[in-house]
Design a protein around this motif. Structure first.
Motif, PDB file in Angstrom:
ATOM      1  N   ASN A   1     -25.737  22.883 -12.494  1.00  0.00           N
ATOM      2  CA  ASN A   1     -25.502  22.002 -11.219  1.00  0.00           C
ATOM      3  C   ASN A   1     -23.622  22.211 -10.641  1.00  0.00           C
ATOM      4  N   ILE A   2     -23.833  22.755  -9.276  1.00  0.00           N
ATOM      5  CA  ILE A   2     -22.408  22.425  -8.598  1.00  0.00           C
ATOM      6  C   ILE A   2     -21.578  20.913  -9.397  1.00  0.00           C
ATOM      7  N   TYR A   3     -22.234  20.440  -9.952  1.00  0.00           N
ATOM      8  CA  TYR A   3     -21.648  19.312 -10.315  1.00  0.00           C
ATOM      9  C   TYR A   3     -20.630  19.156 -11.878  1.00  0.00           C
ATOM     10  N   ASP A   4     -21.480  20.547 -12.723  1.00  0.00           N
ATOM     11  CA  ASP A   4     -20.550  20.568 -14.053  1.00  0.00           C
ATOM     12  C   ASP A   4     -19.560  21.471 -13.593  1.00  0.00           C
ATOM     13  N   ARG A   5     -19.258  22.274 -12.411  1.00  0.00           N
ATOM     14  CA  ARG A   5     -18.717  23.572 -12.301  1.00  0.00           C
ATOM     15  C   ARG A   5     -17.263  22.852 -11.628  1.00  0.00           C
ATOM     16  N   ASN A   6     -16.324  23.976 -12.772  1.00  0.00           N
ATOM     17  CA  ASN A   6     -14.909  23.752 -12.312  1.00  0.00           C
ATOM     18  C   ASN A   6     -14.493  23.761 -10.890  1.00  0.00           C
ATOM     19  N   LEU A   7     -13.737  23.158  -9.924  1.00  0.00           N
ATOM     20  CA  LEU A   7     -13.350  23.801  -8.225  1.00  0.00           C
ATOM     21  C   LEU A   7     -12.608  24.576  -8.417  1.00  0.00           C
ATOM     22  N   ASN A   8     -11.709  24.333  -9.393  1.00  0.00           N
ATOM     23  CA  ASN A   8     -10.362  25.341  -9.542  1.00  0.00           C
ATOM     24  C   ASN A   8     -10.900  26.669  -9.155  1.00  0.00           C
ATOM     25  N   LYS A   9      -9.306  27.795  -8.789  1.00  0.00           N
ATOM     26  CA  LYS A   9      -9.562  29.124  -9.057  1.00  0.00           C
ATOM     27  C   LYS A   9     -10.269  30.010 -10.466  1.00  0.00           C
ATOM     28  N   PRO A  10     -11.172  30.011 -10.237  1.00  0.00           N
ATOM     29  CA  PRO A  10     -11.563  30.925 -10.880  1.00  0.00           C
ATOM     30  C   PRO A  10     -10.783  32.532 -11.659  1.00  0.00           C
ATOM     31  N   ARG A  11     -10.126  32.969 -12.461  1.00  0.00           N
ATOM     32  CA  ARG A  11      -9.198  33.859 -12.293  1.00  0.00           C
ATOM     33  C   ARG A  11      -9.260  35.133 -11.828  1.00  0.00           C
ATOM     34  N   VAL A  12     -10.893  35.621 -12.006  1.00  0.00           N
ATOM     35  CA  VAL A  12     -10.979  36.777 -10.770  1.00  0.00           C
ATOM     36  C   VAL A  12     -11.420  36.123  -9.434  1.00  0.00           C
ATOM     37  N   THR A  13     -10.455  36.342  -7.952  1.00  0.00           N
ATOM     38  CA  THR A  13     -10.775  35.437  -7.578  1.00  0.00           C
ATOM     39  C   THR A  13     -11.110  36.472  -5.996  1.00  0.00           C
ATOM     40  N   ASP A  14     -10.859  37.737  -6.172  1.00  0.00           N
ATOM     41  CA  ASP A  14     -11.466  38.122  -5.086  1.00  0.00           C
ATOM     42  C   ASP A  14     -12.733  38.872  -4.979  1.00  0.00           C
ATOM     43  N   VAL A  15     -12.982  39.031  -3.757  1.00  0.00           N
ATOM     44  CA  VAL A  15     -14.429  38.795  -3.572  1.00  0.00           C
ATOM     45  C   VAL A  15     -14.416  40.826  -3.213  1.00  0.00           C
ATOM     46  N   SER A  16     -15.318  41.415  -3.736  1.00  0.00           N
ATOM     47  CA  SER A  16     -15.603  42.927  -3.395  1.00  0.00           C
ATOM     48  C   SER A  16     -16.309  43.383  -2.111  1.00  0.00           C
ATOM     49  N   GLY A  17     -14.674  43.838  -1.846  1.00  0.00           N
ATOM     50  CA  GLY A  17     -14.596  44.421  -0.640  1.00  0.00           C
ATOM     51  C   GLY A  17     -15.951  44.567   0.719  1.00  0.00           C
ATOM     52  N   ALA A  18     -16.732  45.762  -0.793  1.00  0.00           N
ATOM     53  CA  ALA A  18     -17.421  46.471  -0.029  1.00  0.00           C
ATOM     54  C   ALA A  18     -18.886  45.410   0.436  1.00  0.00           C
ATOM     55  N   ALA A  19     -19.363  44.481  -0.389  1.00  0.00           N
ATOM     56  CA  ALA A  19     -20.132  43.501  -1.102  1.00  0.00           C
ATOM     57  C   ALA A  19     -19.973  43.139  -0.192  1.00  0.00           C
ATOM     58  N   PHE A  20     -18.855  42.458   0.700  1.00  0.00           N
ATOM     59  CA  PHE A  20     -19.002  41.783   1.427  1.00  0.00           C
ATOM     60  C   PHE A  20     -19.548  42.239   2.966  1.00  0.00           C
ATOM     61  N   SER A  21     -18.853  43.427   2.883  1.00  0.00           N
ATOM     62  CA  SER A  21     -18.970  44.050   4.478  1.00  0.00           C
ATOM     63  C   SER A  21     -20.588  44.270   4.917  1.00  0.00           C
ATOM     64  N   PHE A  22     -20.809  45.106   3.232  1.00  0.00           N
ATOM     65  CA  PHE A  22     -22.590  44.945   3.247  1.00  0.00           C
ATOM     66  C   PHE A  22     -22.752  43.678   4.007  1.00  0.00           C
ATOM     67  N   LEU A  23     -22.303  42.273   3.697  1.00  0.00           N
ATOM     68  CA  LEU A  23     -23.378  41.250   3.660  1.00  0.00           C
ATOM     69  C   LEU A  23     -23.147  41.266   4.994  1.00  0.00           C
TER      70      LEU A  23
END
Lengths: 178, 242
Positions: free
Chosen positions: B55-77
């Motif tokens: 669950n979300i409470y176990d995860r780290n809120l800081n930025k992961p090393r790879v921060t960028d979302v794929s532009g193509a995937a986002f455009s599609f969404l």
């Protein structure tokens, strides 16, 4: 000694509350109100005042008797004090740019500290003893947990937080710092 | 009795193998004896249900090393979002309003998360309480958090004291959208406007935020996010100035 935490949505509706009984030793502040009232006082207001004064240092009459004043540990009194502090909190948060507002309000023995998240969610904590650093660390933990809760797409700023994990983590942090 | 070893799914998905072992601690293991119990628990919304999943409470809120979302995937969404929304509305105004609402939901989260990342390690975390610094932080920080670059300009309206404009020369969410001629009024950046509105609302500056196409020869997709502040905001700013 007990502490009460309320998490309020931006529209000031409570979305989470917690009562924590601290095991840390307390430097007992004598209750000014209770000590001013003679023990034999039969004034019509004595009971109410004792209840409102709200300190655990006030002797309880709750065990088995018909008199139930609860020394202010009554839920509705706590809620009223927390509610009343919102006026002060709102005044201060317009002028102060820190998120942690320590001891913004006092009501007899209760000290009220607050924490305002950037999204205008308020954490209000009623406590009796002074513990600035502990409270700050506690608030920071609750903030992190709250941000994580917010990231849930099914959660809005006004949803009541029912997550058991959230509750457990807040309690854990309360035990650690308060 | 608990499983003798962690469930394979858990060990893959949860952050650490430690936490997946925790999930199977004796206090929660009893329900594993009844196969159907977890789903019933989920339906009832009891407190223990979340423990079996990462669950979300176990995860780290800081930025992961790879921060960028794929532009193509986002455009599609995003194109799917626009199409989905368009099927359910009767006009351009309605469509923009809906996109705005969707953006608003993003904005409330962006604000909390962005500030948490910036301030949680500081000794005295600060909030923005003045209007101009808030607008500047939207222009730079929010844009950087959402689009990866600051907006191109921020302007104050000459005619109306309560209007501010944030200008993006090439909004990345519109990069693959060409609006039909008969809908030329439509600006899909209403989504961005919703994000801005949520951030302003959260900071305590209620405003109405809309998006407008303002193309120039050089930047055909140039978009202006128009912020119209509520009267109370300006009055408060006046008081704070003194």
């Amino acid at each position: 000694m007990s502490l009460h935490l309320f998490v309020l949505s931006p529209s000031d509706t409570p979305i989470y509350s917690l009562t924590h009984h601290s095991t840390k030793p307390v430097t007992n502040v004598p209750s000014p109100l209770a000590s001013n009232l003679p023990a034999w006082s039969t004034s019509a207001f004595a009971g109410t005042l004792t209840a409102l004064s709200g300190a655990s240092s006030v002797p309880h009459h709750t065990t088995g008797g018909t008199v139930r004043m609860g020394g202010g540990q009554d839920r509705h009194v706590i809620q009223m004090i927390a509610n009343a502090s919102l006026d002060v909190v709102e005044d201060v948060m317009r002028k102060e740019n820190t998120m942690y507002l320590k001891s913004v309000d006092k009501f007899n023995e209760w000290t009220i500290s607050a924490f305002i998240t950037p999204g205008n969610t308020k954490f209000v904590l009623l406590h009796e003893s002074k513990n600035d650093d502990g409270i700050k660390s506690f608030f920071m933990d609750v903030w992190e947990l709250y941000v994580k809760t917010m990231l849930n797409p099914f959660h809005t700023a006004h949803t009541i937080i029912r997550s058991g994990v959230f509750d457990a983590r807040v309690r854990q942090s309360a035990k650690k710092y308060l | 009795m608990a499983y003798s070893q962690p469930h394979p799914r858990l060990s893959v998905l949860s952050n650490s193998s430690l936490s997946s072992v925790e999930h199977l601690s004796p206090t929660t293991s009893s329900r594993y004896s009844i196969p159907s119990a977890p789903s019933i628990n989920t339906a009832l919304g009891t407190n223990k249900q979340a423990l079996s999943r990462p669950n979300i409470y176990d995860r780290n809120l800081n930025k992961p090393r790879v921060t960028d979302v794929s532009g193509a995937a986002f455009s599609f969404l995003f194109s799917e979002i626009v199409q989905y929304t368009q099927k359910r509305v009767s006009g351009i105004n309605d469509l923009e309003r809906r996109l705005n609402t969707l953006g608003y939901r993003i904005g409330t989260r962006v604000l909390e998360l962005m500030v948490w990342r910036a301030e949680s390690s500081s000794k005295t975390p600060k909030r923005e309480i003045r209007l101009l610094p808030s607008l500047m932080s939207i222009h730079t920080q929010v844009w950087r958090a959402v689009f990866g670059k600051p907006a191109d300009a921020i302007e104050k309206s000459v005619e109306n004291a309560d209007e501010y404009m944030i200008i993006d020369n090439d909004p990345s969410i519109e990069r693959h959208i060409s609006v039909p001629k008969d809908m030329s009024q439509l600006s899909c950046s209403s989504f961005t406007a919703g994000i801005v509105e949520a951030v302003l609302d959260g900071l305590g500056f209620p405003a109405r935020v809309t998006a407008h196409n303002t193309p120039t020869a050089q930047f055909p997709t140039r978009t202006t996010i128009l912020i119209k502040l509520e009267k109370s905001v300006l009055e408060r700013e006046e008081l704070l100035k003194q």
